[in-house]
Enzyme design. Structure first.
Site, PDB file in Angstrom:
ATOM      1  N   CYS A   1       0.856  -1.187   0.000  1.00  0.00           N
ATOM      2  CA  CYS A   1       0.000   0.000   0.000  1.00  0.00           C
ATOM      3  C   CYS A   1       0.892   1.237   0.000  1.00  0.00           C
ATOM      4  O   CYS A   1       1.700   1.428   0.912  1.00  0.00           O
ATOM      5  CB  CYS A   1      -0.920  -0.005   1.225  1.00  0.00           C
ATOM      6  SG  CYS A   1      -1.772   1.562   1.471  1.00  0.00           S
TER       7      CYS A   1
ATOM      8  N   HIS B   1      -8.842  14.619   1.028  1.00  0.00           N
ATOM      9  CA  HIS B   1      -8.211  15.684   0.257  1.00  0.00           C
ATOM     10  C   HIS B   1      -8.626  17.022   0.885  1.00  0.00           C
ATOM     11  O   HIS B   1      -9.815  17.239   1.139  1.00  0.00           O
ATOM     12  CB  HIS B   1      -8.707  15.690  -1.190  1.00  0.00           C
ATOM     13  CG  HIS B   1      -8.419  14.450  -1.979  1.00  0.00           C
ATOM     14  ND1 HIS B   1      -7.489  14.412  -2.987  1.00  0.00           N
ATOM     15  CD2 HIS B   1      -8.958  13.195  -1.932  1.00  0.00           C
ATOM     16  CE1 HIS B   1      -7.460  13.201  -3.535  1.00  0.00           C
ATOM     17  NE2 HIS B   1      -8.355  12.441  -2.917  1.00  0.00           N
TER      18      HIS B   1
ATOM     19  N   CYS C   1       0.598   3.422   3.136  1.00  0.00           N
ATOM     20  CA  CYS C   1       1.256   2.800   4.297  1.00  0.00           C
ATOM     21  C   CYS C   1       2.765   3.014   4.207  1.00  0.00           C
ATOM     22  O   CYS C   1       3.427   3.313   5.213  1.00  0.00           O
ATOM     23  CB  CYS C   1       0.949   1.305   4.367  1.00  0.00           C
ATOM     24  SG  CYS C   1      -0.660   0.910   5.093  1.00  0.00           S
TER      25      CYS C   1
ATOM     26  N   HIS D   1      -3.768   1.275   8.437  1.00  0.00           N
ATOM     27  CA  HIS D   1      -4.363   0.985   7.124  1.00  0.00           C
ATOM     28  C   HIS D   1      -5.865   0.761   7.264  1.00  0.00           C
ATOM     29  O   HIS D   1      -6.308  -0.202   7.881  1.00  0.00           O
ATOM     30  CB  HIS D   1      -3.721  -0.241   6.484  1.00  0.00           C
ATOM     31  CG  HIS D   1      -4.261  -0.510   5.105  1.00  0.00           C
ATOM     32  ND1 HIS D   1      -3.829   0.172   3.987  1.00  0.00           N
ATOM     33  CD2 HIS D   1      -5.244  -1.343   4.677  1.00  0.00           C
ATOM     34  CE1 HIS D   1      -4.499  -0.246   2.930  1.00  0.00           C
ATOM     35  NE2 HIS D   1      -5.374  -1.176   3.313  1.00  0.00           N
TER      36      HIS D   1
ATOM     37  N   HIS E   1      -8.112   8.444   2.864  1.00  0.00           N
ATOM     38  CA  HIS E   1      -7.466   9.755   2.838  1.00  0.00           C
ATOM     39  C   HIS E   1      -8.516  10.821   2.569  1.00  0.00           C
ATOM     40  O   HIS E   1      -9.474  10.591   1.825  1.00  0.00           O
ATOM     41  CB  HIS E   1      -6.355   9.823   1.777  1.00  0.00           C
ATOM     42  CG  HIS E   1      -6.771   9.409   0.402  1.00  0.00           C
ATOM     43  ND1 HIS E   1      -6.892   8.089   0.024  1.00  0.00           N
ATOM     44  CD2 HIS E   1      -7.106  10.144  -0.698  1.00  0.00           C
ATOM     45  CE1 HIS E   1      -7.274   8.023  -1.249  1.00  0.00           C
ATOM     46  NE2 HIS E   1      -7.428   9.264  -1.704  1.00  0.00           N
TER      47      HIS E   1
ATOM     48  N   ASP F   1      -0.283  16.467  -2.097  1.00  0.00           N
ATOM     49  CA  ASP F   1      -0.626  15.572  -3.199  1.00  0.00           C
ATOM     50  C   ASP F   1       0.414  15.722  -4.312  1.00  0.00           C
ATOM     51  O   ASP F   1       0.804  16.829  -4.666  1.00  0.00           O
ATOM     52  CB  ASP F   1      -2.031  15.891  -3.723  1.00  0.00           C
ATOM     53  CG  ASP F   1      -2.590  14.775  -4.592  1.00  0.00           C
ATOM     54  OD1 ASP F   1      -3.542  14.113  -4.165  1.00  0.00           O
ATOM     55  OD2 ASP F   1      -2.061  14.558  -5.712  1.00  0.00           O
TER      56      ASP F   1
ATOM     57  N   GLY G   1     -13.849   7.355  -8.260  1.00  0.00           N
ATOM     58  CA  GLY G   1     -12.505   7.519  -8.816  1.00  0.00           C
ATOM     59  C   GLY G   1     -11.405   7.238  -7.820  1.00  0.00           C
ATOM     60  O   GLY G   1     -10.251   7.609  -8.055  1.00  0.00           O
TER      61      GLY G   1
END
Ligand code: AMP
Ligand code: ZN
Length: 112
Positions: free
Chosen positions: A3, A101, A6, A45, A99, A29, A92
């Protein structure tokens, strides 16, 4: 576990860190879509919002407060910002590690 987030959380892959504590990490990002585009992740995770559990509630609450604080520190408070999290193919989602954004620094278009 293979991952990418991770690995970032464990320091095995580089990131431009914005905030870190024992349970959370925020970093820029790699493909920003706004002048400020920061990702906030739990170090634990978790695949997405669809798989959060009641035992995660305190951590997730602190995550919200941290998101608010990061947005303020980035100077987004006055003009505003957007916080979003994707789950599954229709959204998407491309990284299967929870996470949020944080997007800001310009006028954002409509959602969807
Ligand atoms: P999504 O899963 O669609 O919510 O989006 C995942 C986000 O992770 C995208 O905006 C990517 O640009 C970003 N991303 C992917 N790999 C990295 C990385 N190594 N460092 C920073 N951001 C990344
Ligand atoms: Zn992960």
């Amino acid at each position: 576990m293979d991952c990418i987030f991770c690995k970032i959380a464990q320091g095995e892959l580089p990131s431009t860190k914005v905030y870190e504590d024992e349970e959370l990490l925020a970093f820029k990002d790699i493909n920003p879509v706004a002048p400020v585009h920061i990702l906030v992740i739990p170090k634990k995770h978790i695949v997405s919002l669809a798989t959060i559990e009641a035992q995660d509630a305190d951590m997730l609450g602190r995550m919200m407060l941290t998101i608010r604080d990061i947005a303020t520190e980035q100077g987004l408070d006055e003009n505003g910002y957007r916080v979003l999290s994707n789950h599954g193919p229709d959204s998407g989602q491309i990284v299967d590690h929870l996470h949020y954004h944080i997007l800001g620094g310009r006028k954002l278009g409509p959602i969807g």
